[in-house]
Design a protein around this motif. Sequence first.
Motif, mmCIF file in Angstrom:
data_model
loop_
_atom_site.group_PDB
_atom_site.id
_atom_site.type_symbol
_atom_site.label_atom_id
_atom_site.label_comp_id
_atom_site.label_asym_id
_atom_site.label_seq_id
_atom_site.Cartn_x
_atom_site.Cartn_y
_atom_site.Cartn_z
ATOM 1 N N ASP A 139 61.110 66.539 47.751
ATOM 2 C CA ASP A 139 60.311 66.731 46.531
ATOM 3 C C ASP A 139 60.763 65.775 45.438
ATOM 4 O O ASP A 139 59.936 65.127 44.772
ATOM 5 N N GLU A 140 62.070 65.689 45.234
ATOM 6 C CA GLU A 140 62.579 64.817 44.168
ATOM 7 C C GLU A 140 62.310 63.347 44.482
ATOM 8 O O GLU A 140 61.924 62.566 43.603
ATOM 9 N N LEU A 141 62.503 62.955 45.722
ATOM 10 C CA LEU A 141 62.341 61.547 46.081
ATOM 11 C C LEU A 141 60.882 61.101 46.006
ATOM 12 O O LEU A 141 60.579 60.006 45.520
ATOM 13 N N THR A 142 59.978 61.924 46.489
ATOM 14 C CA THR A 142 58.565 61.552 46.415
ATOM 15 C C THR A 142 58.108 61.471 44.966
ATOM 16 O O THR A 142 57.280 60.615 44.613
ATOM 17 N N ALA A 143 58.645 62.325 44.116
ATOM 18 C CA ALA A 143 58.286 62.278 42.690
ATOM 19 C C ALA A 143 58.822 61.023 42.025
ATOM 20 O O ALA A 143 58.240 60.534 41.037
ATOM 21 N N ALA A 144 59.919 60.463 42.550
ATOM 22 C CA ALA A 144 60.544 59.292 41.934
ATOM 23 C C ALA A 144 59.904 57.975 42.375
ATOM 24 O O ALA A 144 60.127 56.940 41.744
ATOM 25 N N ALA A 145 59.132 58.002 43.445
ATOM 26 C CA ALA A 145 58.502 56.767 43.928
ATOM 27 C C ALA A 145 57.434 56.302 42.956
ATOM 28 O O ALA A 145 56.635 57.100 42.459
ATOM 29 N N THR A 146 57.412 54.999 42.687
ATOM 30 C CA THR A 146 56.446 54.431 41.744
ATOM 31 C C THR A 146 55.427 53.534 42.435
ATOM 32 O O THR A 146 54.585 52.939 41.776
ATOM 33 N N SER A 147 55.518 53.401 43.739
ATOM 34 C CA SER A 147 54.546 52.663 44.548
ATOM 35 C C SER A 147 54.080 53.565 45.675
ATOM 36 O O SER A 147 54.707 54.598 45.953
ATOM 37 N N PRO A 148 52.972 53.208 46.340
ATOM 38 C CA PRO A 148 52.534 54.017 47.475
ATOM 39 C C PRO A 148 53.661 54.194 48.490
ATOM 40 O O PRO A 148 54.394 53.247 48.791
ATOM 41 N N ILE A 149 53.806 55.404 49.016
ATOM 42 C CA ILE A 149 54.898 55.711 49.937
ATOM 43 C C ILE A 149 54.456 55.424 51.366
ATOM 44 O O ILE A 149 53.435 55.947 51.830
ATOM 45 N N LEU A 150 55.235 54.572 52.049
ATOM 46 C CA LEU A 150 54.914 54.220 53.426
ATOM 47 C C LEU A 150 55.128 55.397 54.358
ATOM 48 O O LEU A 150 54.395 55.588 55.333
ATOM 49 N N GLY A 151 56.150 56.203 54.085
ATOM 50 C CA GLY A 151 56.435 57.355 54.924
ATOM 51 C C GLY A 151 57.838 57.872 54.667
ATOM 52 O O GLY A 151 58.526 57.433 53.739
ATOM 53 N N ILE A 152 58.244 58.805 55.499
ATOM 54 C CA ILE A 152 59.559 59.439 55.393
ATOM 55 C C ILE A 152 60.308 59.196 56.698
ATOM 56 O O ILE A 152 59.806 59.508 57.779
ATOM 57 N N GLY A 153 61.502 58.632 56.597
ATOM 58 C CA GLY A 153 62.368 58.441 57.747
ATOM 59 C C GLY A 153 63.586 59.331 57.603
ATOM 60 O O GLY A 153 64.139 59.458 56.513
ATOM 61 N N ILE A 154 64.014 59.937 58.699
ATOM 62 C CA ILE A 154 65.118 60.908 58.632
ATOM 63 C C ILE A 154 66.089 60.694 59.785
ATOM 64 O O ILE A 154 65.686 60.537 60.937
ATOM 65 N N GLY A 155 67.372 60.722 59.440
ATOM 66 C CA GLY A 155 68.432 60.800 60.428
ATOM 67 C C GLY A 155 69.041 62.183 60.362
ATOM 68 O O GLY A 155 69.513 62.605 59.308
ATOM 69 N N THR A 156 69.005 62.908 61.468
ATOM 70 C CA THR A 156 69.493 64.283 61.481
ATOM 71 C C THR A 156 70.495 64.466 62.611
ATOM 72 O O THR A 156 70.381 63.812 63.653
ATOM 73 N N PRO A 157 71.480 65.321 62.432
ATOM 74 C CA PRO A 157 72.431 65.556 63.516
ATOM 75 C C PRO A 157 71.801 66.358 64.642
ATOM 76 O O PRO A 157 70.790 67.024 64.458
ATOM 77 N N GLY A 158 72.427 66.268 65.819
ATOM 78 C CA GLY A 158 72.010 67.107 66.928
ATOM 79 C C GLY A 158 71.163 66.391 67.956
ATOM 80 O O GLY A 158 70.863 65.203 67.853
ATOM 81 N N LEU A 159 70.751 67.147 68.968
ATOM 82 C CA LEU A 159 69.871 66.632 70.011
ATOM 83 C C LEU A 159 68.439 66.609 69.506
ATOM 84 O O LEU A 159 67.961 67.585 68.928
ATOM 85 N N MET A 160 67.769 65.475 69.726
ATOM 86 C CA MET A 160 66.428 65.282 69.192
ATOM 87 C C MET A 160 65.431 64.978 70.298
ATOM 88 O O MET A 160 65.786 64.445 71.341
ATOM 89 N N ASN A 161 64.182 65.313 70.034
ATOM 90 C CA ASN A 161 63.059 64.738 70.760
ATOM 91 C C ASN A 161 62.326 63.874 69.745
ATOM 92 O O ASN A 161 61.487 64.372 68.999
ATOM 93 N N PRO A 162 62.654 62.567 69.662
ATOM 94 C CA PRO A 162 62.072 61.738 68.604
ATOM 95 C C PRO A 162 60.571 61.560 68.735
ATOM 96 O O PRO A 162 59.880 61.375 67.727
#
Length: 399
Positions: free
Chosen positions: A132-155
Amino acid sequence: MIASATKATRAQTKSHNKTLIFKTIYDHGQISRADVARVTHLTRPTVSSTVVELIEEGLVAEVGQGPSEGGKPPILLSVVEDSRHLIGIDLANSEFRGAVIDLRGKIIHRCGLPVDERDGEAALQLVYQLVDELTAAATSPILGIGIGTPGLMNPEAGVVRKAVNLDWQDLPLRDLLAERYRLPVYIANDSQVAALGEFTFGCSRQLSSLVVVKVGRGIGAGIVIDGQLFYGDGNGAGEIGHIRVVENGEVCRCGNTGCLETVVSSRLLISQAKEIMQRNPQSLLHQFAAAPAEVNTSVILQAFAAGDPDVRQAVATMGRYLGIAVANLVGILNIKQIAIGGSLARFEAGLVEPVRQEMHRHVQPTQANETTVVVANLGTDILIFGAAALLLANELGLV
């Protein structure tokens, strides 16, 4: 059916050409249309029409004239760095961290929220608060959200299959965020994201293959082979934190005993430092924290730099255990550069030198001598940049 297939092929070709042209402009910094055509082997009309689209989308701009080669000076093209903003998220430490980043990797805005042992639904709500805070701080169109998370993933599905430290199991994190923010979302294991970040933005860009061992609350290895992330058949490649390194060791949160994470982690180091402070009134930790409750990684780092022998011993011991795991990676993969990242990489030689020594003890001398173990160049921002690289790769084809 034939007409449909032909139309799909044309659309795919156009998309491929657009990605190729944009990547060429991105990689060269400034380049003319004619040089784009020469580099890509595309026709000049194809390049010209595609560049018009990129300019209309605000991704590319004309930035001046190049040197003349006897005729009219060429007009140079460049990527508009601030035309899109990326949201990069790091969920792998005691603080959930994120940043708004431009297309060249410049951080526009940062945010960090302490986890304070929250897990399950409470940890998910903290992710929402961060985004919420990061999207509110963006001043240009947002390309997307990238996330690195711990644990086993199905990317591919964006599902966290199991994150022990966050008590997440089969959490459809991508779909939850995509529905909430109406943005493209890409998620991968934190160590894999760290490897992509170091490969894309760090000092290792000249390499074709790289392993990044990320050491923080948990431990994992991200593997890049020939410029591509290696996920493994079950998407769990590099999950070294739950490999047993101590026979009859302590019970791990995963349920096994003697896992690497039971002897190496930022959480364990903080616990050990608190014990040192309580039993040793002469410890240099007392100079940097008024009470054990105030001890964190930064306090330990200060005591380490000041020469506290107990703290230095604790870090070196973790380095030796980590070196056993690194030796296994070297023996199996024979990739010649291993970068140590994550919060414990801030101890630099104090951690890395014992890793090197232990690695040399456990693998053939030829392999050991051909392998370089270094501190990752991106420091504590490695996951944030890796999450941005994940977006650039998937949305713009830039990695």
